[in-house]
Scaffold this active site. Structure first.
Site: not given
Ligand code: GLA
Length: 711
Positions: A441, A508
């Site tokens: 990420d 997301d």
């Molecule tokens: C980001 C990612 C999510 C999740 C969060 C965790 O927003 O896109 O899928 O992994 O971080 O903090």
């Protein structure tokens, strides 16, 4: 194939031809494949150039702009020589496409300064996408500064409209079409990543067809379109020249990232060429063509609030439904009880994992699931042991308050010491957990670009070089691991990343209505096997809207399927529905993930949208058709399928969905299914609308060939 006739080179792909006149740096033709070459010179008109420079009688956007050692900015690159290379050359430090294909190398020299510009065109035998890259070599005795070096210049004749894929967090890659008026139009990214806002994949639509471009790069980029008064349209793509100033010492070379381009008669043609290219020449390693596992991810289900018991509960429920991989998301390390702290402390939080990562991973494996792990390696929290020990690792301008986004700072990846730390720390996480999947990420943009001793104009690109050094070392070390990239959703979904990560978290926003558009927009430039797509709980975490579980599944089948919810909270009926979904998915996973992908209807502007994936032999297809809303008294929703064999007969059978009483089934010729209107007579269902605030009507169809010839 590349053919040479004097200084003219004819580059042929299965369906396109590109003709280059090397000595004058011109394109003589690019488009639909030419059956016979003919005499190109006699039909030359307005010169379409493959490089352009400033300081001569040309005021269009240049592909190259240098501050020369003599203090001037004028250059006069003229042809020096050409070569056909049997192998595609690697681009040092940068990701690039790979595979069998010949490469044309063109060399141009600016005689007064002896600076050499190399431009490469690679033609893959099996694919219509042409890879282009540029390199500058300083053969002079003095340093110079590069202010712009485009990866690709293509001049087109005529009028064009431009299609871009724009958005924001939770709204990535929305399709935007604009008519080009005379003047300059560009899109770019300045935030250090290819960005949520403007993806480097772009198209220029003209009368003859569609030209598409992308960049194999994950940092700041710029795509320029200049519609000139002369009737020419220039396309440039490359590193963003905003804040860019690169010192090139004598004897040094600078490599611009690789760009790719293709031509097709229409947008569907562009997508199918780009998909095939990415599947064959970008994605690599063991997972290149391997079916991807159905996963469960705990993020939306638990956020930071979990312990061993909770996680094992989710794993057991997921296993029961047929899930294959458990992914432990954010919150398993250091003091990470919330998003304010602990990034950089990649050691186990014993309390939350019930005894450490290995302990938890072993228990998950005992349940019968593979184990996957989330990491965010490029970041540092100020409240972390790493920051307390190495505050100098953080990217910030000395003496200034740094900009905090999501309460975190970025690491200064331009520094080799920091790169080595990240490689060590993350390799250790993967090794000690035995993870077979890693979600990488990146949850904020770069704001205070700074590294001691690094000129400002070089920082962004040096960050990227550091990033690529890290990801290439880690992915090489763990060749069996499936990597999924992520950047606050799909904020760095690009070809650079897909050279290392076989798939990418698309957004997301897991709301079915929003997802349909996000995935549709993404699918123009990227294949479905690269798009992570999850079914999440309702009401949706981001939008508060609800959709039937079957609709959520149908739409998630447009990418690589996962579930992202607390599965212990499912009712018996919901578990049964999911179990049947996963069973179906596994049976048709190959065609869904790797079949030829087509968009249906019109997600941006129409009322019917969807997609279908067709097996290579056109024998089996899975289609998802979705209707945004019931328009009372409006036209009955209908769809035209795509990609079938027009002369065969197919059975079209609706998948049995828990939210529909009937599952219609009929047979029809492929020609009719693609050219006629297939009416979705049973699509509206009152209960669905009453129970779901954001209700989409969606059905999945299994389409199978029953007879070869239509008679
Ligand atoms: C980001 C990612 C999510 C999740 C969060 C965790 O927003 O896109 O899928 O992994 O971080 O903090």
């Amino acid at each position: 194939m590349i053919r040479k006739n004097g200084s003219i080179f004819c580059l042929e792909t299965p369906h396109t031809t590109l003709v280059i006149k090397a000595d004058t740096a011109e394109y003589l033709y690019y488009g639909k494949k030419l059956v016979s070459a003919g005499n190109f010179e006699s039909c030359r008109g307005l010169p379409c150039k493959l490089l352009s420079q400033f300081g001569q009688d040309d005021y269009t956007e240049p592909s190259i702009l240098l501050e020369n050692a003599d203090g001037g900015i004028s250059t006069a690159f003229t042809f020096s020589k050409s070569k056909i290379l049997k192998e595609k050359p690697q681009i040092p430090g940068l990701p690039s496409s790979y595979g069998k294909g010949k490469t044309l190398e063109l060399k141009y020299v600016d005689e007064p300064t002896k600076v050499a510009l190399y431009i490469y065109y690679t033609v893959f035998e099996d694919n219509d996408v042409i890879a282009v890259s540029s390199k500058l070599f300083n053969a002079s005795e003095k340093e110079l500064h590069i202010r712009r070096l485009a990866s690709l210049q293509l001049d087109l004749l005529g009028d064009y409209s431009v299609v871009t894929f724009e958005g924001a967090f939770a709204r990535e890659r929305q399709k935007v079409s604009r008519t080009l008026n005379k003047g300059v139009f560009y899109i770019d990214s300045k935030n250090g990543a290819s960005s949520h806002n403007r993806n480097p994949f772009v198209m220029a639509k003209g009368q003859d067809g569609v030209y598409a471009f992308n960049l194999v790069y994950s940092g700041n980029h710029k795509e320029i379109f200049e519609a000139c008064e002369s009737g020419k349209t220039r396309v440039l793509t490359g590193i963003n020249d905003f804040m860019f100033r690169w010192m090139l010492a004598p004897g040094e070379q600078f490599d611009a990232p690789e760009a790719v381009m293709c031509f097709a008669p229409d947008e569907d043609g562009v997508s199918s060429q780009m998909h095939a290219f990415i599947g064959e020449h970008i994605v690599r390693g063991k997972w290149k063509k391997k079916e991807r596992p159905v996963l469960v991810n705990n993020w939306e289900g638990t956020h930071f609030d979990f312990n061993e018991e909770k996680l094992l509960g989710i794993a057991r429920a997921a296993k029961k439904a047929g899930v294959e991989l458990f992914v432990l998301d954010d919150g398993w390390f250091g003091n990470r009880f919330d998003e304010h702290r602990a990034l950089g402390d990649w050691y186990d939080n014993i309390e939350k994992t019930g005894g450490g990562l290995k302990h938890l991973a072993d228990k998950i494996r005992e349940i019968g699931l593979d184990f996957g792990i989330w990491v965010e390696p490029e970041m540092i929290s100020e409240d972390s042991d790493l920051f307390r020990k190495h505050p100098e690792f953080a990217m910030r301008v000395p003496g200034r308050e740094p900009t905090r986004l999501r309460w975190q700072l970025c690491l200064n990846l331009a520094d080799e010491k920091v790169q080595n730390y990240v490689v060590r720390a993350i390799s250790d996480v993967i090794a000690r957990s035995g993870a077979t999947y890693v979600k990488w990420d990146y949850n904020r943009t770069l704001t205070d670009p700074f590294g001691k001793g690094i000129p400002q104009g070089e920082y962004f690109h040096r960050y990227m070089l550091g990033y690529y050094r890290i990801v290439s070392r880690i992915t090489e070390k763990f060749p069996d691991v499936l990597f999924e990239g992520c950047a606050g959703g799909g904020g760095r979904f690009d070809l650079g990343n897909l050279c290392y990560f076989q798939q990418y978290w698309t957004s997301d926003d897991t709301d079915a209505r929003k997802r349909l558009k996000i995935q549709d927009g993404t699918s123009y430039g990227y294949p479905q096997a690269t798009m992570g797509a999850h079914v999440s709980a309702c009401p949706n975490y981001h939008t508060g809207d609800s959709n039937p579980l079957e609709t959520r599944f149908n739409i998630a089948c447009g990418g690589v399927l996962g579930y992202e919810m607390d599965m212990t909270k499912l009712s018996v009926e919901e578990t049964e529905v999911i179990t049947r979904q996963i069973e179906f998915y596994k049976e048709y996973r190959k065609v869904l993930q790797f079949g030829d992908f087509y968009r249906l209807g019109n997600a941006f502007g129409g009322n019917v949208a969807g997609f279908m994936s067709v097996s290579k032999d056109k024998g089996t297809a899975v289609a998802v058709v979705t209707v945004y809303e019931q328009i009372f008294g409006g036209p009955a929703p209908a769809v035209k399928f795509k990609g079938l064999d027009p002369s065969s007969v197919y059975e079209v059978k609706a998948r049995e969905q828990a939210n529909y009483k009937k599952a219609p089934c009929f047979t029809a010729g492929g020609g009719f299914l693609m050219q006629g209107n297939v009416f979705l007579s049973d699509i509206y269902e009152d209960t669905q609308r009453r129970e779901n605030s954001g209700c989409l009507y969606s059905r999945m169809f299994l389409i199978t060939k029953v007879k070869k010839e239509y008679s």
